[in-house]
Enzyme design. Structure first.
Site, mmCIF file in Angstrom:
data_model
loop_
_atom_site.group_PDB
_atom_site.id
_atom_site.type_symbol
_atom_site.label_atom_id
_atom_site.label_comp_id
_atom_site.label_asym_id
_atom_site.label_seq_id
_atom_site.Cartn_x
_atom_site.Cartn_y
_atom_site.Cartn_z
ATOM 1 N N ASP A 89 0.867 -1.184 0.000
ATOM 2 C CA ASP A 89 0.000 0.000 0.000
ATOM 3 C C ASP A 89 0.899 1.227 0.000
ATOM 4 O O ASP A 89 1.619 1.468 0.963
ATOM 5 C CB ASP A 89 -0.876 -0.041 1.268
ATOM 6 C CG ASP A 89 -2.004 0.971 1.230
ATOM 7 O OD1 ASP A 89 -1.930 1.950 0.458
ATOM 8 O OD2 ASP A 89 -2.975 0.781 2.007
ATOM 9 N N ASP A 100 -3.850 7.104 -3.170
ATOM 10 C CA ASP A 100 -3.719 6.053 -2.159
ATOM 11 C C ASP A 100 -4.218 4.769 -2.822
ATOM 12 O O ASP A 100 -5.413 4.655 -3.108
ATOM 13 C CB ASP A 100 -4.576 6.451 -0.945
ATOM 14 C CG ASP A 100 -4.565 5.409 0.165
ATOM 15 O OD1 ASP A 100 -3.803 4.436 0.072
ATOM 16 O OD2 ASP A 100 -5.339 5.596 1.128
ATOM 17 N N HIS A 169 -12.233 5.785 2.485
ATOM 18 C CA HIS A 169 -12.306 7.139 3.052
ATOM 19 C C HIS A 169 -12.228 8.192 1.967
ATOM 20 O O HIS A 169 -11.668 7.952 0.902
ATOM 21 C CB HIS A 169 -11.136 7.333 4.029
ATOM 22 C CG HIS A 169 -9.801 6.931 3.464
ATOM 23 N ND1 HIS A 169 -8.957 7.811 2.852
ATOM 24 C CD2 HIS A 169 -9.204 5.699 3.366
ATOM 25 C CE1 HIS A 169 -7.881 7.153 2.427
ATOM 26 N NE2 HIS A 169 -8.004 5.870 2.718
ATOM 27 N N HIS A 177 -7.100 11.119 5.296
ATOM 28 C CA HIS A 177 -8.415 10.668 5.746
ATOM 29 C C HIS A 177 -9.345 11.857 5.906
ATOM 30 O O HIS A 177 -9.232 12.626 6.859
ATOM 31 C CB HIS A 177 -8.306 9.890 7.071
ATOM 32 C CG HIS A 177 -7.578 8.596 6.918
ATOM 33 N ND1 HIS A 177 -6.637 8.145 7.815
ATOM 34 C CD2 HIS A 177 -7.637 7.655 5.954
ATOM 35 C CE1 HIS A 177 -6.149 6.977 7.398
ATOM 36 N NE2 HIS A 177 -6.735 6.667 6.277
ATOM 37 N N GLU A 202 -11.332 0.930 -0.630
ATOM 38 C CA GLU A 202 -10.490 -0.208 -0.230
ATOM 39 C C GLU A 202 -11.320 -1.188 0.590
ATOM 40 O O GLU A 202 -12.077 -0.782 1.464
ATOM 41 C CB GLU A 202 -9.262 0.255 0.558
ATOM 42 C CG GLU A 202 -9.551 1.101 1.773
ATOM 43 C CD GLU A 202 -8.274 1.659 2.418
ATOM 44 O OE1 GLU A 202 -7.306 0.901 2.566
ATOM 45 O OE2 GLU A 202 -8.271 2.837 2.778
ATOM 46 N N GLU A 296 -7.052 -1.411 -3.408
ATOM 47 C CA GLU A 296 -7.483 -0.033 -3.160
ATOM 48 C C GLU A 296 -7.221 0.840 -4.379
ATOM 49 O O GLU A 296 -6.170 0.739 -5.006
ATOM 50 C CB GLU A 296 -6.711 0.538 -1.952
ATOM 51 C CG GLU A 296 -7.055 1.983 -1.635
ATOM 52 C CD GLU A 296 -6.364 2.490 -0.367
ATOM 53 O OE1 GLU A 296 -5.293 1.952 -0.019
ATOM 54 O OE2 GLU A 296 -6.915 3.410 0.263
HETATM 55 MN MN MN Z 1 -3.854 2.749 1.296
HETATM 56 MN MN MN Z 2 -6.622 4.274 2.218
#
Ligand code: MN
Ligand code: MN
Length: 315
Positions: A89, A100, A169, A177, A202, A296
């Site tokens: 990630d 992300d 998110h 976030h 995700e 994700e």
């Molecule tokens: Mn991530």
């Molecule tokens: Mn994330």
């Protein structure tokens, strides 16, 4: 917004290019710290003008029953094996516009259903998302898909579950976030998706109990938006705070990004105790021998369309 969208697109293309290199790079026998440094050095080479050289957060290399937020320190010797399930990630950013995105690597094909369940859930949430979508219904779509999967491990059929306490998110500039959370299950959440939402979709899938707990040692930290530093006692902590402000702003960082680890730990502790930084410990499945997968993507939703910035040839 157009400038920001282009920043997302350019940050995403760096993300995708690195993923193409990772295809040959990640294999059993490699050290997890080497994967992190390979990715972070490649980001640095591409985005050297950005805050922290375009690294949006420390590369997560969470193994097996560790779901998220694990990154090694420099002296770590953990090696990837043929029996592991690894979540990679990582994040890139341009001017705080963060991509992300994550994928799961497993050498052994027996883990394919585990990977597929997460991937299919993520893609179906993205397919069904639009301005006005209800967050609780998106969660219902994700859980229905994941629950339809099972996996055979050691001659036992195990039903797969979405992890119910790690969420997708919204993403805001300089803030990984945002205040919108997308749960992988139907809830009584009344939130809806709005025009120009940027979202990290995700879904974590587990062979274990489906609820993670926090591990004790944190290696992810982030500066709070509002804090009061007047009570800091140590000179080292004030220096550290200044370093964090100018080098990371409100992006996540890890101990590895400092050279003098020993006093950094003391400084981080004082900053944490004064509620100046937040800490994000690894999230772990408490059931031993359980495995977790994750995919994700970062997307932008508008009346016109949904754009999946991080969609590449690989996933
Ligand atoms: Mn991530
Ligand atoms: Mn994330």
């Amino acid at each position: 917004m157009e400038t920001r969208l282009n920043n997302y697109r350019n940050a995403a293309s760096v993300h995708k290019n690195i993923r193409l290199l990772l295809k040959d790079y990640i294999k059993p026998g490699i050290k997890l710290i080497d994967i992190c440094e390979f990715i972070e050095n490649n980001i640095r080479n591409s985005l050297s003008n950005e805050v922290n050289n375009g690294i949006a957060f420390p590369v997560g290399v969470s193994l097996n029953n560790i779901a998220a937020h694990w990154t090694p320190q420099k002296n770590d010797t953990t090696v990837l094996t043929e029996n592991d399930v690894l979540k990679v990630d990582f994040g890139t950013h341009i001017d705080g516009n963060i991509i992300d995105s994550a994928f799961t690597y497993a050498y052994d094909d027996k883990f394919n259903p585990l990977k597929e369940a997460s991937k299919e859930a993520v893609y179906n949430v993205i397919k069904n998302i639009g301005v006005g979508s209800r967050i609780s219904e998106l969660g219902g779509i994700a859980s229905e898909i994941v629950n339809s999967y099972e996996i055979e491990l050691e001659n036992k059929l195990i039903p797969l579950k979405p992890i119910n306490n790690i969420y997708g998110h919204s993403i805001e500039q300089w803030k990984i976030h945002g205040n919108k959370y997308i749960y992988p299950l139907k809830t009584n959440n009344t939130g809806v998706i709005e025009e120009n939402d940027v979202l990290a979709i995700e879904i974590y899938v587990s062979t274990g109990c489906g609820t993670t707990i926090m591990d004790s040692n944190s290696n992810h930290f982030m500066l709070k938006e509002k804090y009061n530093s007047s009570n800091l006692k140590l000179k080292k902590s004030r220096e550290l705070l200044n370093y964090i402000k100018s080098n990371f702003k409100t992006l996540a960082f890890t101990q590895r990004y400092f050279n003098d680890i020993k006093s950094v730990d003391i400084g981080l502790k004082e900053l944490f105790n004064n509620q100046i930084i937040n800490s994000y410990p690894p999230l772990v499945e408490p059931l031993d021998n359980s495995y977790i997968s994750q995919f994700e993507h970062t997307i932008h939703v508008s009346e016109k369309n949904t754009e999946n910035f991080s969609l590449g040839e690989d996933y």
